[in-house]
Design an enzyme around this catalytic site. Structure first.
Site, mmCIF file in Angstrom:
data_model
loop_
_atom_site.group_PDB
_atom_site.id
_atom_site.type_symbol
_atom_site.label_atom_id
_atom_site.label_comp_id
_atom_site.label_asym_id
_atom_site.label_seq_id
_atom_site.Cartn_x
_atom_site.Cartn_y
_atom_site.Cartn_z
ATOM 1 N N ASP A 1 26.862 19.336 72.573
ATOM 2 C CA ASP A 1 25.867 20.363 72.882
ATOM 3 C C ASP A 1 26.577 21.718 72.879
ATOM 4 O O ASP A 1 27.404 21.992 73.737
ATOM 5 C CB ASP A 1 25.263 20.060 74.256
ATOM 6 C CG ASP A 1 24.109 20.999 74.569
ATOM 7 O OD1 ASP A 1 23.923 21.976 73.803
ATOM 8 O OD2 ASP A 1 23.406 20.743 75.555
ATOM 9 N N ASP B 1 44.026 46.754 26.871
ATOM 10 C CA ASP B 1 44.392 47.455 28.099
ATOM 11 C C ASP B 1 43.129 47.984 28.800
ATOM 12 O O ASP B 1 42.045 48.082 28.203
ATOM 13 C CB ASP B 1 45.320 48.627 27.707
ATOM 14 C CG ASP B 1 46.146 49.170 28.869
ATOM 15 O OD1 ASP B 1 45.947 48.729 30.006
ATOM 16 O OD2 ASP B 1 46.981 50.061 28.612
ATOM 17 N N CYS C 1 45.928 43.334 29.710
ATOM 18 C CA CYS C 1 46.674 44.368 30.433
ATOM 19 C C CYS C 1 45.646 45.226 31.161
ATOM 20 O O CYS C 1 44.545 45.458 30.653
ATOM 21 C CB CYS C 1 47.448 45.207 29.421
ATOM 22 S SG CYS C 1 48.303 46.628 30.126
ATOM 23 N N ASP D 1 53.262 47.610 35.113
ATOM 24 C CA ASP D 1 53.841 48.793 34.473
ATOM 25 C C ASP D 1 55.202 49.115 35.064
ATOM 26 O O ASP D 1 55.865 50.044 34.620
ATOM 27 C CB ASP D 1 52.910 50.001 34.648
ATOM 28 C CG ASP D 1 51.876 50.072 33.536
ATOM 29 O OD1 ASP D 1 52.022 49.333 32.545
ATOM 30 O OD2 ASP D 1 50.920 50.857 33.657
HETATM 31 C C1 DGJ Z 1 49.039 51.113 30.613
HETATM 32 C C2 DGJ Z 1 49.814 49.924 30.126
HETATM 33 O O1 DGJ Z 1 50.116 49.066 31.164
HETATM 34 C C3 DGJ Z 1 51.064 50.422 29.417
HETATM 35 O O2 DGJ Z 1 51.852 49.330 29.025
HETATM 36 C C4 DGJ Z 1 50.654 51.267 28.235
HETATM 37 O O3 DGJ Z 1 49.994 50.467 27.307
HETATM 38 C C5 DGJ Z 1 49.762 52.403 28.699
HETATM 39 N N1 DGJ Z 1 48.668 51.938 29.503
HETATM 40 C C6 DGJ Z 1 49.238 53.181 27.523
HETATM 41 O O4 DGJ Z 1 48.339 54.128 27.880
#
Ligand code: DGJ
Length: 729
Positions: free
Chosen positions: A53, A480, A528, A550
């Site tokens: 309960d 990208d 990417c 990056d």
């Molecule tokens: C971000 C990416 O991660 C990089 O490797 C490169 O391609 C730049 N953009 C280009 O603008």
């Protein structure tokens, strides 16, 4: 058969080689969750549930006077909002009358041979390496407006169970879906840790482990992508679980947009895990006769620690998620132009880079950003996918031919979703960019995003990208994306459907990637998003590798790749050797260390080889030979984390071992150097304890290497590295 039923067809037990998952339809038609863990006897585990309960936890009307039956305390398979369970729900719906309390009851089930697939969405598939079955359990909303079909894919040998959800409106009214989670698991008891992966641009997927305490712990993204900030992958483990022992449960979301991952520890010390689309930017108007599909979650379990859980995902994603030619063919060692020259190039400069790279043994030259439209900086040109022949000094096919004449393949960068206001495309179609009419949009990297939820927009971009791809011999494409979405709005959707724009955007990205893969089946596509801003299992269905970050600093990369390795195989991690001092950190590292780190990924270079001295060039030639020699071991072998780079005291180590333990590759980087410092002992993994192994000419028993380890002498040079091949005698 991996799906077992009791005689009454009320108990559903799903079994893989080592895992078990169970649900039960109870006496009121509620689908309970009764077990997730180690495979054991098939038994009705609902005996573990406490019925008591529970003050202020309420009792469903159906339960009559039964005060011990409360949804607030029961482990449920797909809990709903507003129905007496006050924990986080898997489903929240707005009904035509404006109410939003939802009750689901078991209706039926179906079992099918093979693994289901999902329309327009990524999903694991069964190959020759695994048996697969599908269970579909249908729950019905008690107001009889819609069905909830719960999909389960049981991949026996892979030790993975997948989940997805389909909501089908069979009424005459539109209902609004406000929150549809793809997976929910309720644990009756346990003291758990939550493992998550946080970060930022140039520092993605940092590993974090925290105890689960009362209340809600959550990660997520409302950026339109899975994001640099949090990854759609969660692990729940026992407190005492280590890399090599203990229970752990993985939840990976095969989705590349907004997501929410929640761990809730409740008043009765129960824990609920939820994973699905983030509800903040989501409302879906489900018209009569229509279906909504919630993306897939891949669940795994291990009783032998985090390392073995990771290896379950590595195998499944490498073999049963990635598709196409490049899943099993050796991928070329590439040189990417970005950090070498950024926007500052012409055709001759590219050819010079390619020529130097070819002499080093590089097999693929990738021309990154800056080759199209008016694009000498990031302030203009995005959207204008026409080759800038003036900048190149010739046609694209001429560039490509010259690169092929060097014996290399040629690759090219696109950002299909991006648009600069300073572009011909924006001047012609400003309404194609995502922005709210009358409100100045939030810019990021001087750009907006195209409304990929619109087919007309996608068709236009697809056609222009294909024109470029068809104009020359191109073997590789880098896709990208360089900003997060904001001001989410689609000019093509009516006001009551704006809540669909973010999800429709992701579906649009998938649609175009699918078309690209179909039209160019031999092309290697690398994902990417400003590095690893969309590094998720959803993208891997379309792009077998993703640029990991990056940040190309080898030492930073150790931690990024370490975090990434919990949920993703090294064959998916885009990783390059870049110049020194590093562009992001200014750090100086030995070339060998940069190579050892990048080799634990897809391996390539990102620098101008003209700037290298003769000594380094010879070293690069040797590195490429080395990578090719160990390719199978690295890309298809078992991956072992030996230390954590964020806490390692001197050397950080990791290792690859062949499935049969016949060979291994030990990699280590010295993170700290101290004069007169201590030694370091790395215990190897994945070897055969009864066998003898040769390590640099010396013989060791396998069990000695695994239990006592190898001595790695104190480092003599800052950030020095080793790569040691170990073979069974
Ligand atoms: C971000 C990416 O991660 C990089 O490797 C490169 O391609 C730049 N953009 C280009 O603008």
């Amino acid at each position: 058969m991996a799906i077992l039923l009791n005689d009454a067809n009320t108990l559903f037990t799903l079994q893989t080689n080592h895992m078990m998952y169970q649900m039960k339809k109870d006496r009121y038609g509620v689908l309970l969750h009764t077990c997730f863990g180690k495979r054991g006897s098939v038994f009705d585990y609902s005996y573990l549930i406490t019925y008591a309960d529970r003050g202020f936890s309420g009792n469903p009307y159906d339960a009559g006077d039964e005060r011990t039956y409360s949804l607030d305390a029961l482990p449920q398979e797909y809990p709903t909002y507003g129905n007496g369970d006050y924990r986080s729900p898997a489903l929240k719906v707005f009904y035509p009358d404006g109410s939003f309390s939802c009750e689901l009851k078991f209706l039926s089930f179906k079992i099918k041979k093979g693994k289901y697939s999902l329309p327009g969405l990524p999903a694991l598939y069964a190959g020759e390496n695994t048996n697969a079955d599908t269970l579909i359990i249908t729950l019905e909303d008690t107001r009889h407006l819609f069905y909830v079909h719960l999909y389960y894919g049981v991949l026996e040998e892979l030790d993975i169970i997948t989940r997805a959800v389909c909501i089908e409106n069979h009424s005459n009214d539109c209902i609004y879906l406000k929150n549809v989670q793809s997976a929910c698991v309720d644990y009756l008891h346990g003291s758990f840790d939550l493992h998550t992966f946080y970060g930022r641009h140039v520092k993605e997927r940092t590993y974090q482990r925290t105890p689960i305490v009362h209340g809600l712990q959550s990660v997520g993204s409302t950026r339109g992508t899975s994001s640099h900030q949090y990854n759609p992958f969660l692990i729940l483990s026992d407190r005492e679980t280590t890399e090599d022992s203990g229970n752990c449960y993985g939840f990976s979301f095969l989705y590349s947009g907004d997501f929410s991952g929640i761990a809730e520890h409740d008043q009765y010390n129960q824990t609920r895990i939820l994973l699905g689309i983030h509800p903040d930017n989501f409302t879906w108007a489900l018209n009569p006769g229509c279906c909504f599909w919630a993306p897939e979650v891949a669940m795994a379990y291990s009783d032998s620690g985090l390392g073995s859980l990771s290896r379950i995902y590595h195998k499944a994603f490498r073999e049963n998620l990635c598709r196409g030619k490049w899943k099993s063919e050796r991928r070329p060692v590439l040189l990417n132009s970005w950090e070498g020259v950024y926007f500052d190039f012409n055709g001759d400069k590219l050819i010079e880079m390619a020529k130097n790279a070819a002499e080093l043994g590089v097999e693929l030259f990738v021309m990154d950003d800056g080759w199209f439209g008016k694009r000498d900086l990031d302030i203009s040109g995005l959207g204008d996918w026409a080759v800038n022949e003036e900048k190149l000094g010739c046609s694209l096919s001429r560039v490509s031919d010259r690169i092929h004449d060097l014996g290399m393949q040629f690759g090219i960068w696109f950002e299909p979703e991006g648009i600069n206001e300073d572009s011909d495309l924006y001047r012609t179609h400003p309404d194609w960019a995502i922005q709210i009419p009358g409100k100045p949009p939030c810019r990021s990297r001087y750009q907006l995003l195209l409304d990929f939820s619109r087919e007309d927009v996608r068709n236009y971009i697809f056609e222009h990208i294909c024109r470029v791809l068809d104009s020359a011999q191109i073997e590789y494409l880098k896709w990208d994306l360089n900003r997060s979405i904001s001001d989410i709005y689609s000019a093509a959707l009516p006001p009551d459907r704006q809540g669909e724009a973010a999800h429709r955007y992701v579906l649009g990205v998938y649609d175009m990637l699918e078309k690209l893969n179909k039209r160019y089946p031999d092309m290697l596509i690398e994902g990417c998003s400003g590095g690893g801003g969309r590094f998720d299992a959803g993208m891997l269905y379309y792009t077998p590798q993703i640029w990991c970050s990056d940040d190309t600093d080898a030492i930073e990369r150790l931690s990024i790749q370490y975090g990434t390795s919990f949920g993703y195989p090294v064959s998916t991690m885009g990783s390059h050797v870049s110049k020194c001092p590093n562009e992001q950190t200014g750090r100086i590292t030995p070339l060998q260390t940069r190579a050892v780190t990048a080799m634990s990924g897809t391996f390539g270079y990102e620098l101008d080889p003209a700037e290298m001295n003769a000594y380094d060039k010879e070293a690069v030639k040797a590195q490429i030979r080395q990578f090719k020699k160990y390719y199978d071991l690295i890309q298809y072998g078992n991956y072992y984390r030996l230390t954590n780079p964020d806490t390692a005291e001197s050397w950080h180590g990791w290792q690859f071992a062949a499935e049969d333990g016949s060979e291994a590759l030990l990699c280590a980087v010295a993170l700290q150097i101290h004069p007169n410092g201590p030694g370091c002992w790395l215990k190897l993994k994945g070897l055969n304890s009864g066998s003898s192994y040769l390590v640099e000419g010396k013989e060791y028993p396998g069990d000695v290497l695994m239990n006592a380890g190898l001595l790695i002498p104190p480092a003599k040079l800052e950030y020095e590295s080793i790569q040691m091949y170990i073979t069974e005698k």
